[in-house]
Design an enzyme around this catalytic site. Structure first.
Site, mmCIF file in Angstrom:
data_model
loop_
_atom_site.group_PDB
_atom_site.id
_atom_site.type_symbol
_atom_site.label_atom_id
_atom_site.label_comp_id
_atom_site.label_asym_id
_atom_site.label_seq_id
_atom_site.Cartn_x
_atom_site.Cartn_y
_atom_site.Cartn_z
ATOM 1 N N PHE A 261 3.233 7.080 1.265
ATOM 2 C CA PHE A 261 4.193 7.839 0.472
ATOM 3 C C PHE A 261 3.516 8.833 -0.458
ATOM 4 O O PHE A 261 4.077 9.870 -0.781
ATOM 5 C CB PHE A 261 5.049 6.886 -0.379
ATOM 6 C CG PHE A 261 5.897 5.955 0.427
ATOM 7 C CD1 PHE A 261 7.025 6.424 1.075
ATOM 8 C CD2 PHE A 261 5.565 4.621 0.554
ATOM 9 C CE1 PHE A 261 7.827 5.566 1.825
ATOM 10 C CE2 PHE A 261 6.360 3.755 1.295
ATOM 11 C CZ PHE A 261 7.484 4.230 1.936
ATOM 12 N N PRO B 24 0.825 -1.216 0.000
ATOM 13 C CA PRO B 24 0.000 0.000 0.000
ATOM 14 C C PRO B 24 0.851 1.255 0.000
ATOM 15 O O PRO B 24 1.845 1.361 0.731
ATOM 16 C CB PRO B 24 -0.818 -0.130 1.281
ATOM 17 C CG PRO B 24 -0.950 -1.611 1.473
ATOM 18 C CD PRO B 24 0.357 -2.186 1.004
ATOM 19 N N CYS B 25 0.446 2.210 -0.831
ATOM 20 C CA CYS B 25 1.296 3.372 -1.104
ATOM 21 C C CYS B 25 0.819 4.645 -0.422
ATOM 22 O O CYS B 25 1.450 5.683 -0.558
ATOM 23 C CB CYS B 25 1.352 3.609 -2.622
ATOM 24 S SG CYS B 25 -0.269 3.942 -3.355
ATOM 25 N N GLN B 26 -0.280 4.581 0.353
ATOM 26 C CA GLN B 26 -0.851 5.826 0.865
ATOM 27 C C GLN B 26 0.111 6.598 1.758
ATOM 28 O O GLN B 26 0.030 7.816 1.859
ATOM 29 C CB GLN B 26 -2.146 5.532 1.637
ATOM 30 C CG GLN B 26 -3.277 5.018 0.774
ATOM 31 C CD GLN B 26 -3.319 3.502 0.732
ATOM 32 O OE1 GLN B 26 -2.291 2.845 0.859
ATOM 33 N NE2 GLN B 26 -4.489 2.942 0.553
#
Length: 354
Positions: A83, A79-81
């Site tokens: 960054f 999950p990239c939230q």
């Protein structure tokens, strides 16, 4: 050649689908999914429907390491939230937890010891201290240091997806150099033009055909889902020309422009934006059905794009079945790696491996 794959943080399975599609090409390679991990129940159900029951339903942090089977390739997008720019308003603890999930990916690599792995994330990850930590791990660990690596940012539109979506890609192959994948669209030596919104969705009915995700008698899925906008919203849509946005609304109909926009003369040009027919779409996010969130108005009709249109712009075939409510399906569509981009990565990886 046949390669088995494990997909971590699999979501609906965009990466798995793209790798499977690579095997259906004339490349002579076959990628077979043997295991996946995902903690969103609706996405787990979608993965099972399309690929089988070999998916672990739960958080990767609590997965027994012995559950991992042998595999040639590990793929995944933590999950990239934490960054991404849209995630900077998260509280520090939750952001730190998200930012550390890549370590579980590397732990799986060390457990399985595959021939290659592909880590996908937002471009910002590759400019973060965590990425420097990853590079240090790759250089210092006795096993990881045997991998050649290549990393950078790919724009999905350059690889045949009708959408300008930039993703950070990290590829590692055991005892191989890793050249960067060449563009397949408008790149050197190519003659293929960019896929456009028109190419993708122009054949769909002008008016949406259902209120909820629906399975048809023939086994296909109707995701051409309508919304019920207020009269004021319809007036706002009509005031926005092709390629226009909230600034056109302010010029054409200041009387129905929200005060928060009237009082903010600058800002993003995608909000309340209308797509262009003959360009790739902008990045499809999880709330593509809300024009106030981005450039999500249909190029011609006075409505936001539907779930089916968003899925096509993400390069999912109509035969792919999504499970869950319409909100859960929208989240799966918006979070997915475009399968066509994943397919090109898989083909390039096969070239390196062979």
């Amino acid at each position: 050649m046949n390669y088995s794959t494990i997909d971590l943080f699999a979501g609906a399975g965009g990466l798995t689908l793209g790798f499977a599609q690579a095997g259906r090409s004339e490349s002579g390679v076959c990628y077979e999914p043997v295991f996946a991990v995902e903690n969103d129940q609706a996405a787990v159900n979608t993965y099972k429907t399309n690929f089988g029951s070999h998916v672990h339903d739960g958080d990767i942090e609590f997965l027994d390491p012995s559950a991992y089977p042998e595999a040639d390739v590990i793929i995944g997008g933590p999950p990239c939230q934490g960054f991404a720019p849209l995630g900077r308003d998260r509280d520090p603890d939750s952001r730190a937890a998200l930012n550390g999930l890549w370590e579980h990916f590397i732990a799986a690599v060390l457990r399985v010891r595959p021939r290659a792995f592909v880590l996908e994330n937002v471009p910002e990850f590759q400019r973060s201290p965590k990425f420097e930590e990853l590079l240090h791990r790759m250089a210092s660990d006795p096993f990881l240091s045997q991998f050649g690596v290549g990393y950078g940012v790919l724009n999905a539109a350059d690889y045949g997806v009708p959408q300008t979506r930039r993703r950070g890609i990290f590829m590692a192959v055991h005892r191989r150099d890793v050249p960067w994948p060449p563009q397949v669209v408008c790149g050197e030596g190519t003659h293929q033009s960019y896929a456009t919104v028109r190419d993708s969705i122009s054949g769909l009915p002008a008016e949406p055909t259902t209120n909820e995700p629906t399975m048809r008698p023939d086994g296909s899925q109707d995701l051409h889902i309508r919304r019920k906008p207020r009269s004021m919203s319809l007036q706002r849509y009509r005031a926005i020309p092709p390629g226009g946005n909230r600034f056109d609304l302010q010029r054409n109909r200041p009387d129905i422009t929200p005060p928060c926009w009237l009082n903010k003369p600058t800002g993003t040009t995608d909000v309340m934006g209308r797509m262009w027919w003959d360009r790739p779409a902008p990045t499809i996010r999880t709330e593509f059905f809300k024009p106030e969130k981005g450039r999500y108005l249909h190029p011609e009709h006075d409505r936001p794009i539907t779930h089916r249109e968003a899925a096509r712009l993400q390069s999912f075939p109509d035969s792919f079945i999504f499970e869950g409510t319409k909100t859960e399906i929208a989240r799966q569509i918006g979070n997915a790696v475009p399968p066509v981009l994943a397919r090109e990565i898989a083909l390039h990886l096969a070239y390196i491996l062979e």
